[in-house]
Scaffold this active site. Structure first.
Site, PDB file in Angstrom:
ATOM      1  N   GLY A  69       5.093 -20.024  69.075  1.00  0.00           N
ATOM      2  CA  GLY A  69       6.365 -21.339  68.719  1.00  0.00           C
ATOM      3  C   GLY A  69       6.154 -22.055  67.931  1.00  0.00           C
ATOM      4  O   GLY A  69       6.714 -22.895  66.700  1.00  0.00           O
ATOM      5  N   THR A  70       4.168 -22.332  67.324  1.00  0.00           N
ATOM      6  CA  THR A  70       4.062 -23.087  66.549  1.00  0.00           C
ATOM      7  C   THR A  70       3.639 -22.035  65.456  1.00  0.00           C
ATOM      8  O   THR A  70       4.560 -22.509  63.843  1.00  0.00           O
ATOM      9  CB  THR A  70       2.399 -23.640  66.607  1.00  0.00           C
ATOM     10  OG1 THR A  70       2.163 -24.108  67.590  1.00  0.00           O
ATOM     11  CG2 THR A  70       1.836 -23.779  65.582  1.00  0.00           C
ATOM     12  N   GLN A 177      10.267 -26.867  74.502  1.00  0.00           N
ATOM     13  CA  GLN A 177      10.495 -28.042  76.196  1.00  0.00           C
ATOM     14  C   GLN A 177      11.660 -27.530  77.065  1.00  0.00           C
ATOM     15  O   GLN A 177      12.067 -27.814  78.124  1.00  0.00           O
ATOM     16  CB  GLN A 177       9.996 -29.157  76.055  1.00  0.00           C
ATOM     17  CG  GLN A 177       8.662 -29.707  75.750  1.00  0.00           C
ATOM     18  CD  GLN A 177       7.623 -29.060  76.310  1.00  0.00           C
ATOM     19  OE1 GLN A 177       8.092 -28.854  77.775  1.00  0.00           O
ATOM     20  NE2 GLN A 177       6.531 -28.860  75.915  1.00  0.00           N
ATOM     21  N   SER A 194       9.153 -21.097  72.183  1.00  0.00           N
ATOM     22  CA  SER A 194       7.811 -20.476  72.942  1.00  0.00           C
ATOM     23  C   SER A 194       8.341 -20.312  74.002  1.00  0.00           C
ATOM     24  O   SER A 194       8.539 -20.132  75.121  1.00  0.00           O
ATOM     25  CB  SER A 194       7.118 -21.706  72.494  1.00  0.00           C
ATOM     26  OG  SER A 194       5.900 -21.021  72.673  1.00  0.00           O
ATOM     27  N   ALA A 195       8.262 -18.588  74.241  1.00  0.00           N
ATOM     28  CA  ALA A 195       7.899 -17.931  75.915  1.00  0.00           C
ATOM     29  C   ALA A 195       7.828 -18.454  76.437  1.00  0.00           C
ATOM     30  O   ALA A 195       8.093 -18.606  77.858  1.00  0.00           O
ATOM     31  CB  ALA A 195       7.517 -16.578  75.116  1.00  0.00           C
ATOM     32  N   HIS A 196       5.837 -18.963  76.268  1.00  0.00           N
ATOM     33  CA  HIS A 196       4.983 -19.313  77.236  1.00  0.00           C
ATOM     34  C   HIS A 196       5.470 -21.055  78.387  1.00  0.00           C
ATOM     35  O   HIS A 196       4.987 -21.272  79.378  1.00  0.00           O
ATOM     36  CB  HIS A 196       3.617 -19.749  77.164  1.00  0.00           C
ATOM     37  CG  HIS A 196       3.040 -20.489  76.433  1.00  0.00           C
ATOM     38  ND1 HIS A 196       2.608 -21.913  76.852  1.00  0.00           N
ATOM     39  CD2 HIS A 196       3.676 -21.109  74.551  1.00  0.00           C
ATOM     40  CE1 HIS A 196       2.469 -22.583  75.824  1.00  0.00           C
ATOM     41  NE2 HIS A 196       3.106 -22.461  74.372  1.00  0.00           N
ATOM     42  N   CYS A 320      -8.417 -41.175  75.668  1.00  0.00           N
ATOM     43  CA  CYS A 320      -9.508 -40.824  77.229  1.00  0.00           C
ATOM     44  C   CYS A 320      -9.511 -39.465  77.373  1.00  0.00           C
ATOM     45  O   CYS A 320     -10.516 -38.993  77.414  1.00  0.00           O
ATOM     46  CB  CYS A 320      -9.475 -41.301  77.517  1.00  0.00           C
ATOM     47  SG  CYS A 320      -9.226 -43.313  77.653  1.00  0.00           S
TER      48      CYS A 320
END
Length: 460
Positions: A69-70, A177, A194-196, A320
């Protein structure tokens, strides 16, 4: 173990597993070759492209598969900017876009271009009219995610698309998303996913470019994927990605209603069960499976570790828990509390009993973390006092500066101030957020010899 981080990566869907294993035997050959094995591989690739295009809402010849996807985002941004380089080198994006879009914008600026970040409200949504006002005569591309990856807020894509069309600016939508839950509203010019994120295998991205959009791929190209994603296609993974997308879409309506009810329960119960919690994101216009909340006086890294020990896998946008030790750019843009941030994103099939157990475990875990940090259990008493106080928290990470503020606020009279000295960037966000949650007045931030001085006036 309850896995509650589907927004990062969803578990492999059973249909994806079946399709992947089956296509390993059939899709190993070069789909560009004319012999039998190549034709068989080519047929699998074409069928996967048609299925994915149907889910996206575009023509098969408008869609290509990328390595992630990136990569799809970077290819989309660079290709659209290059294709419209005669218009200008200005990019418009929301302040809460995925880091892949922010990195692309930074690369544009480093190369001499410019970009404008459109702010969001406290729910994480852009104002469509404000986005439209950011468009300029030299704007080559606009970017807007369909739904936020950290807080789940849906963006007004359709309204923004109309404004972009009126201005003659193509709109790139990052649908990573949301695509598994349904098609993106029409009007977009480019789309990535993005497939995952929907239960397909990792290493498969989608890039759709509408016909008529000026697009010039950057870098060396070859004959594969219309020259937009060079290299040999991973056909088994592509087939599994398309098959799982079709499968999750078939389940989406019923599963979205079921998971939305579970998330609604989390949104309602967490503030009731855990004191000093802020649930963030739009309560209505949001993804059905995702909820984010932030806990005062909590170290996010410790909280996530303790939840992991209790068999819950969750994520966080807290400073954090990030490798840079800086607050999430999404929470920062929203102006909400960042400390003790927890993102719960439920995968398909999550049982109600898992959510029940999470709600049973969470209060004790938060209380234990607060106890370790010495957080105040209740508002401090109000003794007669006559002077303002200065709290030195230099060199100490949030939530410690906020905890120290909470401990002493009752030691000054109403109307007096407490000044907190801190050099942790998260304090710039968390101290104002604490004031809003506890009914105190955040006065200002002032320069100090080290870090900053945050001035708070006691109102109650």
């Amino acid at each position: 173990m309850s896995y509650f981080d589907a927004a990062s990566s969803a578990p492999l869907h059973p249909v994806a597993r079946q399709a992947l294993l089956a296509s390993l035997d059939e899709g190993w050959a070069d789909p560009a070759r004319l012999y039998r094995e190549g034709r068989r591989a080519g047929m699998l690739l074409d069928a996967a492209r048609e299925a994915a295009a149907e889910a996206v809402g575009c023509r098969p010849d408008e869609l290509v598969f990328t390595s992630s996807g990136t990569r799809a985002v970077h290819t989309a941004v660079s290709g659209a900017l290059s294709g419209r380089r005669r218009v200008g080198r200005h990019l418009v994006l929301s302040a809460v876009e995925h880091s892949s879009v922010l990195h692309a914008a930074a690369a544009l600026e480093a190369a001499g271009g410019s970009f404008t970040e459109v702010p969001v409200d406290r729910t994480g949504a852009v104002d469509a009219s404000g986005f439209g006002r950011a468009l300029r005569a030299d704007t080559a591309l606009a970017c807007l995610q369909s739904a936020n990856h950290e807080v789940g807020t849906e963006q007004p894509v359709a309204a923004v698309a109309e404004l972009c069309a009126a201005a003659g600016v193509p709109l790139l939508v990052d649908a990573a998303q949301s695509l598994g839950w349904g098609p993106v509203p029409g009007g977009w010019s480019l789309l990535t996913a993005s497939a995952h994120k929907w239960g397909g295998p990792a290493g498969v991205g989608l890039l759709a470019v509408r016909k008529g959009v000026r697009f010039a791929p950057q870098g060396p190209v070859d004959e594969r994927e219309s020259g937009r994603a060079p290299g040999f296609e991973n056909i088994p993974a592509v087939v599994a990605a398309a098959a799982s997308l079709r499968a999750v879409r078939a389940e989406a309506e019923a599963e979205a209603a079921r998971l939305r009810a579970l998330v609604d329960r989390i949104r309602a119960e967490v503030p009731r069960l855990v004191p000093d919690v802020e649930v963030v994101g739009d309560p209505e216009r949001r993804l059905p499976h995702l909820v984010t909340f932030s806990c005062l006086y909590v170290d996010g890294e410790t909280l996530l570790h303790e939840l992991d020990r209790a068999d819950f896998s969750v994520s966080s946008g807290s400073s954090c828990t990030s490798s840079t030790l800086t607050p999430s750019h999404v929470l920062k843009a929203m102006g909400v509390l960042t400390e003790g941030n927890v993102r719960v994103s439920l995968p398909t099939g999550t049982a109600a009993a898992e959510v029940d157990r999470f709600l049973e475990v969470l209060p004790g875990v938060v209380a234990e973390v607060r106890l370790r940090l010495g957080a105040p259990a209740a508002p401090a008493p109000s003794p007669a006092a006559s002077a303002s106080l200065v709290v030195d928290s230099l060199g100490r990470r949030c939530p410690v500066p906020v905890i120290e503020l909470a401990k002493v606020i009752g030691e000054v009279p109403v109307g007096a101030t407490v000044t907190v000295l801190a050099d942790d960037e998260a304090a710039r966000l968390d101290i104002p957020a604490w004031c809003e949650m506890r009914g105190q007045e955040y006065v200002c931030e002032e320069p100090a010899d080290r870090g900053s001085a945050y001035v708070v006036r006691r109102l109650t």
